[in-house]
Design an enzyme around this catalytic site. Structure first.
Site, mmCIF file in Angstrom:
data_model
loop_
_atom_site.group_PDB
_atom_site.id
_atom_site.type_symbol
_atom_site.label_atom_id
_atom_site.label_comp_id
_atom_site.label_asym_id
_atom_site.label_seq_id
_atom_site.Cartn_x
_atom_site.Cartn_y
_atom_site.Cartn_z
ATOM 1 C CG HIS A 1 -2.002 0.985 1.227
ATOM 2 N ND1 HIS A 1 -3.261 0.714 1.718
ATOM 3 C CD2 HIS A 1 -2.040 2.266 0.805
ATOM 4 C CE1 HIS A 1 -4.027 1.793 1.593
ATOM 5 N NE2 HIS A 1 -3.301 2.753 1.044
ATOM 6 C CG HIS B 1 -1.112 6.666 -1.636
ATOM 7 N ND1 HIS B 1 -2.245 6.476 -2.402
ATOM 8 C CD2 HIS B 1 -1.411 6.195 -0.406
ATOM 9 C CE1 HIS B 1 -3.200 5.940 -1.646
ATOM 10 N NE2 HIS B 1 -2.719 5.752 -0.432
ATOM 11 C CG ASN C 1 -4.766 7.764 -4.555
ATOM 12 O OD1 ASN C 1 -3.755 7.086 -4.743
ATOM 13 N ND2 ASN C 1 -4.952 8.463 -3.446
ATOM 14 C CG ASP D 1 -6.362 3.512 -0.332
ATOM 15 O OD1 ASP D 1 -7.015 3.218 0.668
ATOM 16 O OD2 ASP D 1 -5.370 4.256 -0.298
ATOM 17 C CG HIS E 1 -10.347 3.814 2.021
ATOM 18 N ND1 HIS E 1 -9.234 4.585 2.264
ATOM 19 C CD2 HIS E 1 -11.377 4.461 2.622
ATOM 20 C CE1 HIS E 1 -9.584 5.655 2.980
ATOM 21 N NE2 HIS E 1 -10.880 5.594 3.206
ATOM 22 C CG HIS F 1 -5.979 1.962 5.580
ATOM 23 N ND1 HIS F 1 -7.336 1.877 5.634
ATOM 24 C CD2 HIS F 1 -5.693 2.682 4.452
ATOM 25 C CE1 HIS F 1 -7.852 2.539 4.598
ATOM 26 N NE2 HIS F 1 -6.881 3.018 3.869
ATOM 27 C CG ASN G 1 -9.374 8.612 5.969
ATOM 28 O OD1 ASN G 1 -9.888 7.978 6.880
ATOM 29 N ND2 ASN G 1 -9.968 8.815 4.806
ATOM 30 C CG ASP H 1 -2.289 4.742 3.741
ATOM 31 O OD1 ASP H 1 -2.199 5.130 2.550
ATOM 32 O OD2 ASP H 1 -3.250 5.035 4.479
#
Ligand SMILES: [Zn+2]
Length: 434
Positions: free
Chosen positions: A57, A59, A91, A151, A178, A231, A277, A304
């Site tokens: 996970h 980004h 994303n 997500d 998510h 998460h 979050n 995350d």
């Protein structure tokens, strides 16, 4: 051809000293007293040798948000943290909801070379939650996508969630959810509880996560498909996963390092580095997710890693973006929260941070035990030292780490990605010798 490496005296999963010989990107020998003419010798005396870490996970922000992170800088951060592979969340802008975008990500990662990047595809077009993305085209592309997630957003419509779970069955894929009921968390600023009441901030209740997980495990059971919960953060969520696994439902779950260590008490200082979050939860939740990870209810630690530029965090709490960078600190936080507490041994760390994420994401060549014939993806960690986590430890483009200024145990010394040294004595390699 890559360099020949002789890793001398590493502690292979804490089992005692051993040498590891790497030739042409493959482990060709493990034992004592190994030697090879012309090899680059890595003094690993006293270092724990782990299979290269795999993050399910991450980004990476590219394409579209290169001011926060790029595939190059994100994989450099990965190497600094001991990771040899990361799964990239979709994303981006454009959203990774088509074969074209996931193949573009793959090409950029191959050029960067610091870590393997496995793109995750969006579940719905534009992550809007309205209609299914081209899951089959992404699965059949050169990126071989097997994990799909919206997500950042929850796949809230139960019919779309059902169809997504049904669709990925044909190629053994998995939907990574998510879990956040958007209605129950409208305007939410932090965990709903004693602290949010005292601060007068709108709360994000545990039930908003738990109700989605409960629904989704039942949907996964109903259609006989695979669900992965991103998460997970509350004690109640651990109970639901425990129940679902006992029932034979094909569900796996991840927890972040920050949910293993930090609590919502930190919000009292209004330092936006702690805004994330799902939000930081209560002490009871931290203890429950640690226990869930220790007993195998939770399968994976995933970072995350969520880079944001300074201006998104240097503002009042309500306006600040959610998210923390986490690649460079993950292993040290797991060391502190799980190993120093006696809840995990180093072979368990290899499971939750390498083999399990690779298996769940169906990523070949990673997460394999350190054995002759396996690809040389290796992390060498010094568990005997400790130090303050500082800006110098960050190698991505953003600095929104909650650990800056905090004392953490351990230090990642070497990372080897398919036989290429990406981190040497704690320093990220400027040039990769292939
Ligand atoms: Zn998320």
């Amino acid at each position: 051809m890559t360099e020949t490496l002789l890793i001398a005296g590493a502690s292979v999963l804490g089992a005692g000293g051993a040498d590891i010989l790497v030739e042409d990107g493959v482990i060709t020998g493990i034992g004592t007293g190994l030697s090879r003419d012309g090899a680059r010798v890595i003094d690993a005396d006293g270092l724990v040798a782990l299979p290269g870490l795999v993050d399910l996970h991450t980004h990476l922000r590219e394409p579209g948000y290169e001011a926060s992170e790029t595939i190059l800088t994100g994989t450099r951060a990965a190497a600094a943290g001991g990771f040899t592979a990361v799964f990239a969340m979709p994303n981006t802008s454009p959203v990774a909801d088509s074969a074209g975008v996931v193949e573009q990500e793959l090409a950029l990662a191959e050029a960067a070379g610091y870590a393997t990047v496995q793109p995750i595809g969006a579940v719905t077009v534009g992550q809007k939650g309205e209609r299914l993305a081209e899951l089959g085209a992404m699965a059949g592309s050169r990126a071989k996508v097997r994990v799909f997630s919206d997500d950042g957003f929850c796949v809230f419509d139960p019919l779309i969630m059902r169809r997504a779970l049904e669709y990925v069955k044909s190629f053994g894929g998995v939907i990574a959810q998510h879990a956040q009921d958007p209605r129950l968390t409208e305007g939410a600023q932090m965990n709903e509880g004693v602290v949010s009441a005292e601060l007068g901030l709108a709360g994000w209740p545990a039930v908003a996560e738990e109700s989605i997980i409960a629904r989704d495990v039942l949907l996964a059971e109903h259609v006989g498909s695979r669900l992965h919960v991103c998460h997970l953060s509350t004690a109640g969520s651990v109970d639901i996963i425990r129940w679902a696994k006992k029932r034979g439902i094909q569900v796996t779950a991840e927890v972040t390092p920050h949910h293993l260590l930090l609590t919502d008490e930190l919000v009292r200082g209004y330092d936006a580095r702690y805004k994330v979050n799902p939000p930081l939860r209560r002490e009871e939740d931290v203890l429950a997710v640690r226990e869930g990870l220790a007993d195998g209810t939770i399968d994976v630690v995933a970072t995350d890693h969520a880079p944001h530029p300074g201006e998104s965090k240097a503002c009042e709490w309500q306006a600040a973006a959610n998210g923390m960078v986490g690649l460079e600190s993950a292993l040290r936080v797991v060391h502190q929260s799980m190993v120093q507490t006696g809840l995990l041994e180093w072979d368990d760390v290899a499971r939750v941070m390498s083999s399990a994420p690779a298996r769940i994401g169906m990523l070949d060549g990673h997460g394999e035990p350190l054995e002759v014939g396996r690809p040389a993806n290796i992390t060498l960690y010094d568990s005997a030292v400790a130090g303050t986590f500082t800006q110098a430890d960050l190698h991505g483009r953003s600095e929104n780490s909650p650990y800056l200024g905090r004392e953490l145990p351990g230090r990642v010394e070497w990372t080897i990605h398919n036989g290429v040294v990406t981190l040497a004595e704690g320093a990220v390699a400027e040039e990769l010798v292939r």
